[in-house]
Design a protein around this motif. Structure first.
Motif, PDB file in Angstrom:
ATOM      1  N   UNK A 249     144.013  59.598  -0.141  1.00 22.36           N
ATOM      2  CA  UNK A 249     143.492  60.433  -1.226  1.00 22.36           C
ATOM      3  C   UNK A 249     144.192  60.005  -2.515  1.00 22.36           C
ATOM      4  N   UNK A 250     143.471  59.321  -3.391  1.00 26.90           N
ATOM      5  CA  UNK A 250     144.076  58.742  -4.592  1.00 26.90           C
ATOM      6  C   UNK A 250     144.291  59.757  -5.708  1.00 26.90           C
ATOM      7  N   UNK A 251     143.772  60.964  -5.559  1.00 23.90           N
ATOM      8  CA  UNK A 251     143.901  61.957  -6.627  1.00 23.90           C
ATOM      9  C   UNK A 251     145.035  62.924  -6.327  1.00 23.90           C
ATOM     10  N   UNK A 252     146.254  62.424  -6.389  1.00 23.81           N
ATOM     11  CA  UNK A 252     147.426  63.265  -6.233  1.00 23.81           C
ATOM     12  C   UNK A 252     148.164  63.368  -7.552  1.00 23.81           C
ATOM     13  N   UNK A 260     148.089  62.183  -0.119  1.00 22.43           N
ATOM     14  CA  UNK A 260     148.222  62.157   1.327  1.00 22.43           C
ATOM     15  C   UNK A 260     147.118  61.329   1.965  1.00 22.43           C
ATOM     16  N   UNK A 261     147.042  61.390   3.291  1.00 20.12           N
ATOM     17  CA  UNK A 261     146.129  60.537   4.051  1.00 20.12           C
ATOM     18  C   UNK A 261     145.227  61.365   4.955  1.00 20.12           C
ATOM     19  N   UNK A 262     144.000  60.852   5.120  1.00 20.40           N
ATOM     20  CA  UNK A 262     143.048  61.447   6.052  1.00 20.40           C
ATOM     21  C   UNK A 262     143.320  60.925   7.462  1.00 20.40           C
ATOM     22  N   UNK A 263     142.607  61.498   8.430  1.00 18.74           N
ATOM     23  CA  UNK A 263     142.884  61.276   9.851  1.00 18.74           C
ATOM     24  C   UNK A 263     142.712  59.825  10.271  1.00 18.74           C
ATOM     25  N   UNK A 264     141.556  59.225   9.975  1.00 20.03           N
ATOM     26  CA  UNK A 264     141.338  57.833  10.363  1.00 20.03           C
ATOM     27  C   UNK A 264     140.200  57.258   9.544  1.00 20.03           C
ATOM     28  N   UNK A 265     140.018  55.950   9.660  1.00 21.37           N
ATOM     29  CA  UNK A 265     138.944  55.262   8.949  1.00 21.37           C
ATOM     30  C   UNK A 265     137.833  54.919   9.928  1.00 21.37           C
ATOM     31  N   UNK A 266     136.597  55.191   9.526  1.00 26.38           N
ATOM     32  CA  UNK A 266     135.463  54.872  10.391  1.00 26.38           C
ATOM     33  C   UNK A 266     135.048  53.412  10.277  1.00 26.38           C
ATOM     34  N   UNK A 267     135.572  52.700   9.266  1.00 23.01           N
ATOM     35  CA  UNK A 267     135.231  51.289   9.086  1.00 23.01           C
ATOM     36  C   UNK A 267     136.497  50.447   9.135  1.00 23.01           C
ATOM     37  N   UNK A 304     154.078  55.779  -2.575  1.00 23.33           N
ATOM     38  CA  UNK A 304     153.153  56.344  -1.589  1.00 23.33           C
ATOM     39  C   UNK A 304     153.840  57.426  -0.770  1.00 23.33           C
ATOM     40  N   UNK A 305     155.106  57.206  -0.407  1.00 23.70           N
ATOM     41  CA  UNK A 305     155.857  58.254   0.291  1.00 23.70           C
ATOM     42  C   UNK A 305     155.986  59.496  -0.584  1.00 23.70           C
ATOM     43  N   UNK A 306     156.284  59.308  -1.867  1.00 24.81           N
ATOM     44  CA  UNK A 306     156.386  60.447  -2.784  1.00 24.81           C
ATOM     45  C   UNK A 306     155.058  61.181  -2.897  1.00 24.81           C
ATOM     46  N   UNK A 307     153.965  60.429  -2.892  1.00 24.21           N
ATOM     47  CA  UNK A 307     152.628  61.024  -2.939  1.00 24.21           C
ATOM     48  C   UNK A 307     152.390  61.910  -1.716  1.00 24.21           C
ATOM     49  N   UNK A 308     152.807  61.445  -0.540  1.00 27.60           N
ATOM     50  CA  UNK A 308     152.641  62.242   0.680  1.00 27.60           C
ATOM     51  C   UNK A 308     153.478  63.516   0.597  1.00 27.60           C
ATOM     52  N   UNK A 392     138.498  53.814  -3.766  1.00 27.06           N
ATOM     53  CA  UNK A 392     138.998  52.692  -2.975  1.00 27.06           C
ATOM     54  C   UNK A 392     139.587  51.684  -3.959  1.00 27.06           C
ATOM     55  N   UNK A 393     140.912  51.530  -3.949  1.00 27.99           N
ATOM     56  CA  UNK A 393     141.582  50.659  -4.925  1.00 27.99           C
ATOM     57  C   UNK A 393     141.349  49.199  -4.555  1.00 27.99           C
TER      58      UNK A 393
END
Length: 702
Positions: A249-252, A260-267, A304-308, A392-393
């Motif tokens: 989730x890039x909008x933190x 943070x992060x979602x559960x998994x990627x479908x692709x 990224x850790x700080x974002x989480x 998606x960066x």
């Protein structure tokens, strides 16, 4: 949705998932004596449905089947319908998921299993549509067929169920191995994972891609101990690709939330996530990014850790200091409708972005995050994201700045202002539902992450949050007898703790001890380890069962032997025991660690990549392990300088200890490194300690 004028018995439960089904016309019962007694008295099979509150396909099956009065009529007349929240009762879920996987070759949620009144399974699967669809049998026709079979061919079903239960009992503990696992298990796992690695997008294996942080942790340690930085780099590359992807989730924004992060990627590209956010994923990924930062000093990993952490502390923290379980994948696109859609909270149309951002921001943001006029979702098998963009960066800051004809600093400023505006607009949307259960084990994972984050990022606020979380857990999740509850919800603590609750909380307390150097946390970890041994340890064959023997409603206890989305209790226990042995020099912990390892030697011989976190413990038992004891006044600047030397490095073979008897000493702070049969002379300055560690330990960096 209210479909029944009177609630069923799930209305009395605390689980948000069970309460979601309280108004179904299905006469659900929770798992327990009442449901089992009813099935035996009426001689009806049990229909067991297991899921969790943020599960997308659980919602779909509820809407299509369980809210349908005609489906409910069949379920109520022919079966005893039972609902289980798999997050509250992972032991029940694991037992019958093993059956489903063994008989169908796959598994997932919702899990649907039909049981005899004595709890033996005779048919199972996952999601079933109401009619034949997606290559799956329709739920209605299946119910009719099973109802008819129970009436007309019950003996055969019972025979099948008896046979399957015998097999499940055989699965409950691994087959004996040839002896103690050795370091060849480490090499085999590294080789297998290297073969599965995706060199283009990172991760291991094809889509769907799951983070599986235990694999990343193992790869970092394999590189640390062997010096093969190319192996650790597989994990680093994966974390970079995940941070760029739509799974992130890039909008933190600091102090506001998001990220943070979602559960998994479908692709395969980590672009299209399943949008639920789980506490256990984010806690473990925070640690993975911290370790990546320790290895590389690359600020991307620290940020990224700080974002989480920002996401956890803003969006998942309860008022009392515990952390909630999860956020749903589905939400209403706008407040005027109750119809929920996957990812509605997180996705954007091109026009929405253009209406919010000014032209300079548009030029930078659209290029950097791959915004397309007709949407950027290519793989959309269920047609859920038409015209939508998932951030998606795709490009680097340098490439984006070059494209927009701005400096890199201007580029960062424009991206940050764009994200702030979009986040503010997103917060006006209906939020996904949040499961406000507080799970002991998952809070133990967060405790580890906060404690480690306070050290690596030199952020005392994270240590304060860790201590608050520990205080909450010790007050609300420990029984009067000193054992653990599984969960706390709506002010009530209930359900006996499972083996993973103990293992994860012990690990969290050990990490908090190393962060705070408060010896009470070490004492509590030892006390809980003793309780875990008493309740779950197989004294004869080694290894820990996932549930205590006192639960009469669980026909078979299992020994978890796979590190998946969460590490298994046995894997974490091996590491915990090895750390306790290193710190205390008490041989009982060493013996129990070896006994547990030996229990899983056949699994490690067959496929050691199944248990990457257990391999982290194997490193500690097969290579020299060191205790670094700090002495002196913790308020002394020189003491802090010594501790920072340790905190900023990944020292996989070192356990930190503190001699509290020296806490008021007026002499110089010092660090004493002991291991491999000797203790080195004290180091009294940061440079001296740095040189000692570099000369003695496995030196590794990427």
């Amino acid at each position: 949705m209210t479909c029944n004028k009177q609630p069923n018995e799930l209305i009395h439960e605390q689980s948000p998932y069970l309460r979601q089904h309280a108004w179904n016309p299905v006469l659900w019962l929770p798992w327990g004596e009442k449901a089992i007694e009813k099935a035996n008295r009426e001689q009806k099979p049990i229909f067991l449905s297991s899921g969790y509150s943020t599960c997308h396909w659980c919602h779909v099956m509820e809407k299509e089947c369980f809210e349908n009065p005609s489906v409910a009529e069949i379920l109520n007349s022919c079966f005893v319908p039972v609902k289980v929240d798999r997050e509250e009762r992972p032991d029940i879920d694991r037992l019958y998921m093993t059956y489903v996987q063994a008989t169908t070759g796959s598994g997932g949620w919702p899990m649907s299993v039909w049981l005899t009144p004595d709890l033996k399974p005779f048919y199972g699967g996952g999601y079933f549509p109401p009619e034949d669809r997606y290559g799956r049998p329709g739920f209605v026709s299946l119910l009719h067929a099973l109802c008819r079979a129970w009436k007309e061919d019950r003996k055969q079903l019972i025979y099948v169920a008896d046979s399957m239960m015998d097999q499940l009992a055989g699965f409950s503990t691994p087959a004996p191995g040839k002896g103690k696992p050795d370091t060849t298990a480490l090499d085999r796992a590294a080789s297998l994972l290297t073969g599965q690695f995706d060199p283009v997008y990172g991760g291991f294996g094809p889509a769907p891609k799951f983070p599986r942080p235990s694999v990343l942790s193992f790869l970092f340690r394999y590189g640390y101990y062997t010096g093969k930085d190319e192996i650790a780099s597989l994990g680093l590359f994966t974390l970079r690709k995940m941070a760029e992807g739509g799974i992130h989730d890039h909008l933190g924004a600091e102090g506001t939330g998001g990220g943070g992060f979602c559960r998994y990627s479908t692709d395969a590209r980590w672009h299209i996530p399943h949008f639920e956010k789980m506490l256990y994923d984010n806690a473990q990924l925070a640690i993975a990014y911290l370790e990546a930062y320790q290895l590389t000093s690359d600020r991307l990993f620290a940020e990224t850790a700080q974002d989480i952490f920002n996401y956890l502390l803003c969006d998942m923290l309860s008022p009392g200091g515990g952390f909630f379980s999860a956020e749903d994948a589905d939400s209403a696109p706008e407040r005027a409708t109750d119809e929920k859609k996957e990812g509605a909270f997180y996705t954007w149309t091109s026009d929405e972005i253009d209406n919010i951002l000014d032209p300079d921001e548009q030029r930078v943001f659209r290029f950097h995050y791959h915004i397309e006029t007709n949407g950027n979702v290519i793989e959309d098998p269920h047609g859920e994201f038409g015209g939508k963009n998932i951030l998606f960066a795709r490009e680097t800051i340098t490439e984006t700045a070059h494209h927009a004809f701005v400096s890199e600093q201007q580029c960062r400023t424009l991206l940050e202002s764009s994200k702030q505006k979009l986040l503010a607009q997103r917060l006006k949307r209906p939020r996904p539902a949040r499961d406000e259960k507080i799970i002991t084990g998952w809070n133990g994972l967060v405790l580890s992450a906060l404690a480690r984050g306070s050290r690596v990022l030199e952020d005392h606020r994270l240590l304060e949050h860790a201590e608050t979380t520990a205080a909450f857990m010790l007050e609300h999740l420990v029984t009067p007898e000193g054992e653990l509850y599984r969960r706390h919800c709506n002010g009530q603590s209930a359900i006996p703790g499972k083996a993973d609750d103990y293992a994860f909380m012990i690990r969290g307390l050990l990490d908090l001890y190393e962060a705070s150097l408060e010896r009470d946390y070490l004492a509590e970890a030892i006390r809980l380890q003793e309780s875990m041994d008493r309740l779950f340890l197989d004294m004869e064959h080694g290894g820990y069962y996932n549930a205590p023997s006192t639960d009469a409603s669980l026909p078979v206890r299992m020994k978890d032997d796979f590190d998946g989305a969460e590490p298994s209790a046995n894997s974490v226990a091996v590491e915990n025991l090895a750390r306790l042995w290193t710190i205390t020099e008490d041989e009982q912990w060493h013996q129990k660690a070896e006994h547990t390892l030996a229990c899983f030697s056949s699994v490690l011989d067959e496929d050691s990549s199944r248990l990457p976190h257990m391999l982290n413990g194997l490193f500690l038992l097969r290579f020299p392990a060191y205790r670094l004891q700090l002495r002196g006044n913790r308020n002394d600047d020189r003491f802090g300088q010594l501790k920072r030397v340790v905190d900023r490095r990944l020292l996989a073979d070192v356990s930190l200890d503190y001699d509290e008897k020296t806490g008021t000493a007026s002499g110089p702070a010092e660090a004493i490194l002991c291991g491999n049969g000797l203790c080195h002379p004290p180091a009294t300055g940061p440079d001296e300690l740095e040189n000692l560690l570099s000369a003695t330990l496995k030196a590794y960096s990427c």
